[in-house]
Design a protein around this motif. Structure first.
Motif, PDB file in Angstrom:
ATOM      1  N   ALA A  31       0.818  -1.216   0.000  1.00  0.00           N
ATOM      2  CA  ALA A  31       0.000   0.000   0.000  1.00  0.00           C
ATOM      3  C   ALA A  31       0.849   1.262   0.000  1.00  0.00           C
ATOM      4  CB  ALA A  31      -0.919   0.006   1.213  1.00  0.00           C
ATOM      5  N   GLN A  32       2.122   1.152   0.353  1.00  0.00           N
ATOM      6  CA  GLN A  32       2.981   2.327   0.492  1.00  0.00           C
ATOM      7  C   GLN A  32       3.016   3.215  -0.748  1.00  0.00           C
ATOM      8  OE1 GLN A  32       4.391   3.453   3.269  1.00  0.00           O
ATOM      9  NE2 GLN A  32       5.208   5.202   2.187  1.00  0.00           N
ATOM     10  N   PRO A  33       3.166   2.663  -1.965  1.00  0.00           N
ATOM     11  CA  PRO A  33       3.155   3.552  -3.127  1.00  0.00           C
ATOM     12  C   PRO A  33       1.844   4.330  -3.265  1.00  0.00           C
ATOM     13  CG  PRO A  33       4.040   1.422  -3.730  1.00  0.00           C
ATOM     14  CD  PRO A  33       3.485   1.287  -2.329  1.00  0.00           C
ATOM     15  N   THR A  34       0.734   3.691  -2.930  1.00  0.00           N
ATOM     16  CA  THR A  34      -0.560   4.362  -3.006  1.00  0.00           C
ATOM     17  C   THR A  34      -0.648   5.477  -1.978  1.00  0.00           C
ATOM     18  OG1 THR A  34      -1.547   2.294  -3.714  1.00  0.00           O
ATOM     19  CG2 THR A  34      -3.047   3.981  -2.938  1.00  0.00           C
ATOM     20  N   VAL A  35      -0.223   5.193  -0.741  1.00  0.00           N
ATOM     21  CA  VAL A  35      -0.233   6.205   0.313  1.00  0.00           C
ATOM     22  C   VAL A  35       0.712   7.342  -0.061  1.00  0.00           C
ATOM     23  CG1 VAL A  35       0.285   6.664   2.746  1.00  0.00           C
ATOM     24  CG2 VAL A  35      -0.871   4.552   2.112  1.00  0.00           C
ATOM     25  N   SER A  36       1.890   6.997  -0.558  1.00  0.00           N
ATOM     26  CA  SER A  36       2.861   8.017  -0.954  1.00  0.00           C
ATOM     27  C   SER A  36       2.329   8.903  -2.077  1.00  0.00           C
ATOM     28  CB  SER A  36       4.175   7.370  -1.402  1.00  0.00           C
ATOM     29  OG  SER A  36       4.777   6.696  -0.332  1.00  0.00           O
ATOM     30  N   ALA A  37       1.675   8.278  -3.036  1.00  0.00           N
ATOM     31  CA  ALA A  37       1.124   9.047  -4.158  1.00  0.00           C
ATOM     32  C   ALA A  37       0.013   9.978  -3.681  1.00  0.00           C
ATOM     33  CB  ALA A  37       0.595   8.099  -5.234  1.00  0.00           C
ATOM     34  N   ARG A  38      -0.860   9.469  -2.812  1.00  0.00           N
ATOM     35  CA  ARG A  38      -1.943  10.308  -2.267  1.00  0.00           C
ATOM     36  C   ARG A  38      -1.362  11.448  -1.448  1.00  0.00           C
ATOM     37  NH1 ARG A  38      -6.677  12.676  -2.626  1.00  0.00           N
ATOM     38  NH2 ARG A  38      -7.960  12.541  -0.781  1.00  0.00           N
ATOM     39  N   PHE A  39      -0.341  11.140  -0.642  1.00  0.00           N
ATOM     40  CA  PHE A  39       0.312  12.153   0.184  1.00  0.00           C
ATOM     41  C   PHE A  39       0.918  13.240  -0.706  1.00  0.00           C
ATOM     42  CE2 PHE A  39       3.743  14.032   2.601  1.00  0.00           C
ATOM     43  CZ  PHE A  39       3.212  14.154   3.876  1.00  0.00           C
ATOM     44  N   ALA A  40       1.636  12.823  -1.743  1.00  0.00           N
ATOM     45  CA  ALA A  40       2.272  13.786  -2.654  1.00  0.00           C
ATOM     46  C   ALA A  40       1.233  14.667  -3.343  1.00  0.00           C
ATOM     47  CB  ALA A  40       3.110  13.043  -3.687  1.00  0.00           C
ATOM     48  N   ALA A  60      -9.847  15.576   2.308  1.00  0.00           N
ATOM     49  CA  ALA A  60      -9.308  14.448   3.069  1.00  0.00           C
ATOM     50  C   ALA A  60      -9.257  14.790   4.554  1.00  0.00           C
ATOM     51  CB  ALA A  60      -7.910  14.110   2.545  1.00  0.00           C
ATOM     52  N   ASN A  61     -10.299  15.448   5.042  1.00  0.00           N
ATOM     53  CA  ASN A  61     -10.331  15.881   6.442  1.00  0.00           C
ATOM     54  C   ASN A  61     -10.153  14.731   7.430  1.00  0.00           C
ATOM     55  OD1 ASN A  61     -10.660  18.641   6.005  1.00  0.00           O
ATOM     56  ND2 ASN A  61     -12.871  18.434   5.804  1.00  0.00           N
ATOM     57  N   SER A  62     -10.601  13.540   7.069  1.00  0.00           N
ATOM     58  CA  SER A  62     -10.500  12.410   7.998  1.00  0.00           C
ATOM     59  C   SER A  62      -9.037  12.047   8.283  1.00  0.00           C
ATOM     60  CB  SER A  62     -11.243  11.198   7.461  1.00  0.00           C
ATOM     61  OG  SER A  62     -10.642  10.742   6.279  1.00  0.00           O
ATOM     62  N   TYR A  63      -8.126  12.426   7.416  1.00  0.00           N
ATOM     63  CA  TYR A  63      -6.717  12.109   7.622  1.00  0.00           C
ATOM     64  C   TYR A  63      -6.115  12.874   8.794  1.00  0.00           C
ATOM     65  CZ  TYR A  63      -6.477   9.725   3.061  1.00  0.00           C
ATOM     66  OH  TYR A  63      -6.644   8.871   2.003  1.00  0.00           O
ATOM     67  N   ILE A  64      -6.757  13.948   9.255  1.00  0.00           N
ATOM     68  CA  ILE A  64      -6.201  14.723  10.361  1.00  0.00           C
ATOM     69  C   ILE A  64      -6.090  13.850  11.611  1.00  0.00           C
ATOM     70  CG2 ILE A  64      -8.292  15.745  11.337  1.00  0.00           C
ATOM     71  CD1 ILE A  64      -4.922  17.521  10.747  1.00  0.00           C
ATOM     72  N   LEU A  79       0.664   9.123   8.350  1.00  0.00           N
ATOM     73  CA  LEU A  79      -0.403   8.684   7.451  1.00  0.00           C
ATOM     74  C   LEU A  79      -0.272   7.201   7.130  1.00  0.00           C
ATOM     75  CD1 LEU A  79      -2.901   9.530   5.883  1.00  0.00           C
ATOM     76  CD2 LEU A  79      -1.426  10.100   3.955  1.00  0.00           C
ATOM     77  N   THR A  80       0.956   6.733   6.949  1.00  0.00           N
ATOM     78  CA  THR A  80       1.193   5.317   6.659  1.00  0.00           C
ATOM     79  C   THR A  80       0.736   4.450   7.830  1.00  0.00           C
ATOM     80  OG1 THR A  80       3.053   5.873   5.221  1.00  0.00           O
ATOM     81  CG2 THR A  80       2.939   3.609   6.021  1.00  0.00           C
ATOM     82  N   ARG A  81       1.057   4.872   9.067  1.00  0.00           N
ATOM     83  CA  ARG A  81       0.602   4.117  10.239  1.00  0.00           C
ATOM     84  C   ARG A  81      -0.918   4.124  10.325  1.00  0.00           C
ATOM     85  NH1 ARG A  81       5.117   6.405  12.650  1.00  0.00           N
ATOM     86  NH2 ARG A  81       3.912   8.146  13.469  1.00  0.00           N
ATOM     87  N   ARG A  82      -1.525   5.261  10.023  1.00  0.00           N
ATOM     88  CA  ARG A  82      -2.989   5.375  10.083  1.00  0.00           C
ATOM     89  C   ARG A  82      -3.652   4.451   9.059  1.00  0.00           C
ATOM     90  NH1 ARG A  82      -7.505   6.193  12.880  1.00  0.00           N
ATOM     91  NH2 ARG A  82      -9.129   7.025  11.568  1.00  0.00           N
ATOM     92  N   MET A  83      -2.990   4.276   7.937  1.00  0.00           N
ATOM     93  CA  MET A  83      -3.560   3.461   6.870  1.00  0.00           C
ATOM     94  C   MET A  83      -3.254   1.968   7.060  1.00  0.00           C
ATOM     95  SD  MET A  83      -5.034   5.805   5.182  1.00  0.00           S
ATOM     96  CE  MET A  83      -5.454   5.214   3.564  1.00  0.00           C
ATOM     97  N   ALA A  84      -2.532   1.603   8.137  1.00  0.00           N
ATOM     98  CA  ALA A  84      -2.213   0.195   8.410  1.00  0.00           C
ATOM     99  C   ALA A  84      -3.514  -0.574   8.618  1.00  0.00           C
ATOM    100  CB  ALA A  84      -1.334   0.082   9.642  1.00  0.00           C
ATOM    101  N   PRO A  85      -3.516  -1.839   8.255  1.00  0.00           N
ATOM    102  CA  PRO A  85      -4.726  -2.644   8.429  1.00  0.00           C
ATOM    103  C   PRO A  85      -5.170  -2.673   9.894  1.00  0.00           C
ATOM    104  CG  PRO A  85      -3.108  -3.806   7.109  1.00  0.00           C
ATOM    105  CD  PRO A  85      -2.441  -2.573   7.636  1.00  0.00           C
ATOM    106  N   LYS A  86      -6.451  -2.692  10.105  1.00  0.00           N
ATOM    107  CA  LYS A  86      -7.025  -2.661  11.452  1.00  0.00           C
ATOM    108  C   LYS A  86      -6.578  -3.844  12.326  1.00  0.00           C
ATOM    109  CE  LYS A  86     -11.268  -2.060  14.010  1.00  0.00           C
ATOM    110  NZ  LYS A  86     -12.697  -1.875  13.952  1.00  0.00           N
TER     111      LYS A  86
END
Length: 108
Positions: A31-40, A60-64, A79-86
């Protein structure tokens, strides 16, 4: 005897948490490339952080909620930690709870 059972439970939970963490590491790596791309895409000023304004503008207010150090901005690591699987977050919480329960003196 109760202490031995508690210790065994901690070992079991820790071992299963380790397996989940290993599986999660693979999932997070994918998922890292996807998170990185969204972050960028959201980091419009390219300072390496997402401000509240950037998050609001990118809808993307929920990312706060990923702002774990409460400095008012979100880093890629947060953001990467937040996007980690539950399951990984749940396993970590169970380990903490079991450790606390085993370390707490029993009344009685």
């Amino acid at each position: 005897m109760r202490d031995i059972l508690a210790f065994g439970a901690i070992l079991l939970i820790t071992a299963s948490g380790g397996a989940l963490a290993a599986n999660s590491a693979k999932t997070t790596a994918k998922a890292q490339p996807t998170v990185s791309a969204r972050f960028a895409a959201l980091d419009t000023n390219k300072d390496g952080f997402l401000s509240r304004a950037e998050l609001k503008a990118g809808k993307a207010n929920s990312y706060i909620r990923a702002d774990t150090n409460h400095d008012g901005k979100v880093s890629l690591a947060e953001l990467t930690r937040r996007m980690a699987p539950k399951p990984v977050r749940v396993a970590h919480a169970k380990v903490v709870k079991a450790t606390h329960a085993a370390a707490t003196p029993k009344r009685g």
